[in-house]
Design a protein around this motif. Structure first.
Motif, PDB file in Angstrom:
ATOM      1  N   LEU A 273       0.742  -1.235  -0.110  1.00 33.05           N
ATOM      2  CA  LEU A 273       0.021  -0.004  -0.063  1.00 33.05           C
ATOM      3  C   LEU A 273       0.900   1.231  -0.103  1.00 33.05           C
ATOM      4  N   ALA A 274       1.839   1.278   0.809  1.00 34.90           N
ATOM      5  CA  ALA A 274       2.657   2.440   1.036  1.00 34.90           C
ATOM      6  C   ALA A 274       3.401   2.596  -0.246  1.00 34.90           C
ATOM      7  N   GLN A 294       7.750   5.493   5.887  1.00 34.66           N
ATOM      8  CA  GLN A 294       8.011   6.877   6.511  1.00 34.66           C
ATOM      9  C   GLN A 294       7.307   7.976   5.979  1.00 34.66           C
ATOM     10  N   VAL A 295       7.107   7.797   4.594  1.00 28.69           N
ATOM     11  CA  VAL A 295       6.480   8.902   3.772  1.00 28.69           C
ATOM     12  C   VAL A 295       4.923   8.821   4.047  1.00 28.69           C
ATOM     13  N   ILE A 296       4.186   7.822   4.002  1.00 28.07           N
ATOM     14  CA  ILE A 296       2.916   7.494   4.431  1.00 28.07           C
ATOM     15  C   ILE A 296       2.564   7.682   5.859  1.00 28.07           C
ATOM     16  N   GLY A 297       3.809   7.671   6.835  1.00 21.22           N
ATOM     17  CA  GLY A 297       3.469   7.581   8.350  1.00 21.22           C
ATOM     18  C   GLY A 297       3.412   9.437   8.627  1.00 21.22           C
ATOM     19  N   GLY A 298       4.498  10.014   7.729  1.00 13.91           N
ATOM     20  CA  GLY A 298       4.550  11.444   7.785  1.00 13.91           C
ATOM     21  C   GLY A 298       3.256  12.099   7.560  1.00 13.91           C
ATOM     22  N   TRP A 299       2.543  11.660   6.552  1.00 15.19           N
ATOM     23  CA  TRP A 299       1.345  12.249   6.143  1.00 15.19           C
ATOM     24  C   TRP A 299       0.445  12.082   7.282  1.00 15.19           C
ATOM     25  N   LEU A 300       0.359  10.769   7.749  1.00 18.72           N
ATOM     26  CA  LEU A 300      -0.735  10.535   9.007  1.00 18.72           C
ATOM     27  C   LEU A 300      -0.214  11.411  10.292  1.00 18.72           C
TER      28      LEU A 300
END
Length: 684
Positions: A273-274, A294-300
């Motif tokens: 997914l990421a 890391q990117v998708i975690g940053g958006w969250l």
């Protein structure tokens, strides 16, 4: 050329040209127009009838009963045409609507819209949509008929000559729509023609007295060619500049990679997914030196910061101009003016629903999809954990590891770079050796590289097969991957006797992988539509792609022959050396040899596809643009078999030119129909 032969050739050419022109007419004026004025007309049927009559006369004149495989091959075409004519004149097609608990004894005919009575009645007990576990993706549509076997996709109900196919259903699932087909004679005759065709093709390949076996024994084809492999370094990835962006710590992000979620209607590791999220937004699989997790975690964690980060890739210069962007990358805030969504201002697609979308409208839709992903992530609807009640079976640890490996290694990118570079260097080297009649000594090195490439491609394809749980042949990306694999396998088979095919194998597989990489860049592995879950489909696509790979080899043979130029004088008064003439003749013989399995695989693929269509939709031929262009390709390459009656095909220069130009029909069948004409078979 004698009048009889001239009439047959002219009619054949006119029919091919008519079929090609009709596909463009259909694109311009619609399917109903070409059905009314071309495909379903008496004069069109008469054209095929005249061609069949001339074919029979030619069979008698050339006394083909002395060559039974050839007679059976041409006879199969006649039987197929007769079956098609019977279907056209005598079959009935329509549809019927069943509701739960109500008996229905009639159907509505497709063309006349009149009601046709059935000699029996059907009653729907219930209807059910079967879903893939834990998702809302349909795996099958099933109508339970009172006193009969259930009807579902690829499962037909037969009764008194009538066949019923699952077509659609009511939204409340209290009703079902069935396609009805009554063709008691045409299908049987046509299938008999298919069987005759298959037997004749195998017979011609196996016959000791046939041309295929004679070509295999030809002394020129026992001589090998020469090529070389040069080892080179591949460029690495470009790192983005460092930015101070809030994101998950690397260790914490890596621990999330193997967590399982539901995405695109299947269970996947969170890394998938990421990976897709970052790939769709930026066009690359990582961003700013950070992993997808890391990117998708940053958006969250900090969406208010990330929304000002220019990471939404917009390819269209026209759309960038409208948005007043100075670079190809936009921020999320660039697409909003307060509460106003700026893309809505430029969208005009709803005003012309029956016209093809413009490039700007396509760019708006692509960008809107990227915005939608971000909004789904922020709203908490993109990430769907597995339910805790155990209703969805999690992936095994082995399958998770396999998918993580597939996501992290850019197989297509590395393979197309390697194969194209090796292929180009080897092609120019063999041309140099052929012009000077030199012998190469690096074939073992090239052979090792070939097997390394084959192993990597086979590993990548098998990994995708294992992850998806199905044969990867459902879209353009996967068929290009399969074509690359077929090309490398064929090269391995041919290399012992015809070593000059080695660079062609690298080039063709490299271009196929390049098309796959540029077209979709590792698209998501999703469950198949119910109608595509058929073994006939896998066989159909496999045979077609093998034929395309062989046709591509023949095209490259022709290009190499033109570069060698063994049919003309090098300078005034100086004849071309005998070695070059022999090489051109050798290339022609090899192309003639490949012509047999190539055309036979294409023919078998077309007619197996017809069987699949008949099982799935109730008709074995629909004059869809893809079907028509496949038939055109079959007819154009089939003409090259007639070297005995058409002397021009025995001339190397014309034969190679014909093979190069004929490949344009392959390109049109695969790419042109997909991206220009559309239709049921379009991958675009």
């Amino acid at each position: 050329m004698r009048p009889f032969k001239s009439s047959l050739v002219i009619l054949y050419i006119c029919l091919v040209a008519l079929l090609a022109a009709t596909t463009f007419m259909e694109h311009a004026y619609g399917t109903e127009f070409v059905e009314k004025y071309v495909y379903h007309t008496i004069w069109f049927c008469c054209l095929w009838g005249v061609l069949a009559a001339l074919m029979i006369a030619a069979l008698v004149k050339r006394q083909l009963w002395r060559r039974l495989p050839t007679l059976l091959l041409h006879g199969s075409f006649l039987v197929i045409l007769v079956g098609a004519m019977i279907t056209f004149l005598c079959s009935k097609k329509g549809y019927m609507h069943l509701t739960v608990g109500t008996e229905v004894g009639c159907f509505i005919e497709q063309d006349s819209k009149r009601v046709v009575e059935l000699p029996f009645a059907l009653c729907l007990d219930s209807f059910r949509v079967k879903y893939y576990p834990g998702t809302e993706a349909p795996a099958d549509y099933i109508s339970y008929i009172h006193g009969a076997e259930p009807i579902s996709m690829n499962r037909i109900l037969f009764r008194q000559g009538y066949r019923f196919y699952q077509s659609s259903f009511d939204e409340n699932e209290q009703g079902s729509w069935l396609s009805v087909n009554y063709d008691p004679w045409g299908i049987g005759v046509t299938y008999a023609g298919y069987i005759m065709l298959g037997i004749s093709m195998l017979w011609m390949l196996a016959s000791r007295m046939g041309e295929f076996r004679r070509l295999l024994r030809h002394p020129l084809l026992r001589k090998g060619g020469v090529f070389v492999l040069l080892i080179f370094g591949l460029g690495g990835t470009v790192q983005a500049e460092n930015r101070s962006l809030p994101a998950l710590a690397r260790k914490q992000a890596d621990s999330l990679a193997s967590k399982q979620v539901i995405y695109h209607d299947r269970v996947v590791p969170f890394n998938t997914l990421a990976h897709d999220f970052v790939l769709k937004l930026t066009g690359t699989s990582s961003y700013g030196g950070m992993t997808p997790e890391q990117v998708i975690g940053g958006w969250l964690l900090r969406p208010e910061v990330w929304q000002n980060e220019p990471m939404i890739y917009i390819k269209s210069a026209e759309l960038r101009h409208l948005l007043q962007l100075s670079s190809p990358y936009a921020r999320l805030t660039d697409l909003f003016d307060g509460q106003n969504y700026r893309l809505q201002e430029f969208w005009k697609g709803g005003q012309k629903p029956h016209q093809k979308m413009t490039s700007l409208e396509k760019a708006i839709m692509e960008t809107d999809e990227k915005v939608g992903l971000i909004l789904m992530l922020r709203n908490g609807t993109l990430i769907r954990p597995l339910p805790e009640d155990g209703s969805v079976k999690p992936l095994s640890e082995t399958k998770v590891c396999a998918e993580l490996l597939y996501n992290r290694i850019p197989f297509s990118k590395l393979m197309f770079m390697f194969n194209l570079a090796v292929g180009l260097l080897a092609f120019f080297y063999v041309l140099y050796c052929s012009m000077r009649s030199l012998a190469g000594k690096l074939i073992p090195v090239l052979t090792i590289a070939l097997y390394v490439s084959l192993f990597c491609q086979l590993f990548s394809y098998s990994l995708r097969w294992y992850i998806g749980g199905r044969v990867p042949l459902s879209n353009g990306y996967e068929t290009m991957q399969f074509m690359a694999l077929c090309t490398l396998l064929l090269t391995c088979l041919f290399r012992r006797r015809f070593s000059f095919v080695l660079p062609f194998g690298f080039l063709l597989s490299g271009f196929a992988l390049l098309v796959a990489y540029l077209g979709q860049k590792n698209p998501q592995i999703t469950p198949l539509m119910p109608v595509l879950l058929s073994p006939w489909l896998s066989i159909h696509v496999s045979l077609i792609m093998i034929s395309y790979a062989l046709f591509a080899f023949m095209m490259l043979n022709g290009l190499l022959a033109f570069c060698i130029g063994g049919w003309r004088k090098e300078n005034v008064g100086n004849e071309i050396p005998d070695g070059r003439k022999i090489r051109v003749k050798q290339l022609m013989l090899l192309s003639r040899l490949m012509l047999y399995p190539a055309v036979f695989c294409l023919g078998a693929g077309i007619f197996i596809g017809a069987v699949w269509a008949n099982v799935s939709w109730g008709r074995y031929w629909a004059w869809d643009p893809k079907e028509v262009w496949a038939l055109i390709t079959f007819m154009i390459y089939g003409a090259a078999f007639h070297g005995q009656s058409l002397a021009i095909f025995r001339q190397p220069r014309f034969f190679h030119c014909y093979m190069v130009l004929a490949f344009l029909t392959v390109l049109m069948t695969y790419f042109g129909v997909n991206y220009l004409l559309g239709g049921m078979h379009s991958y675009a």
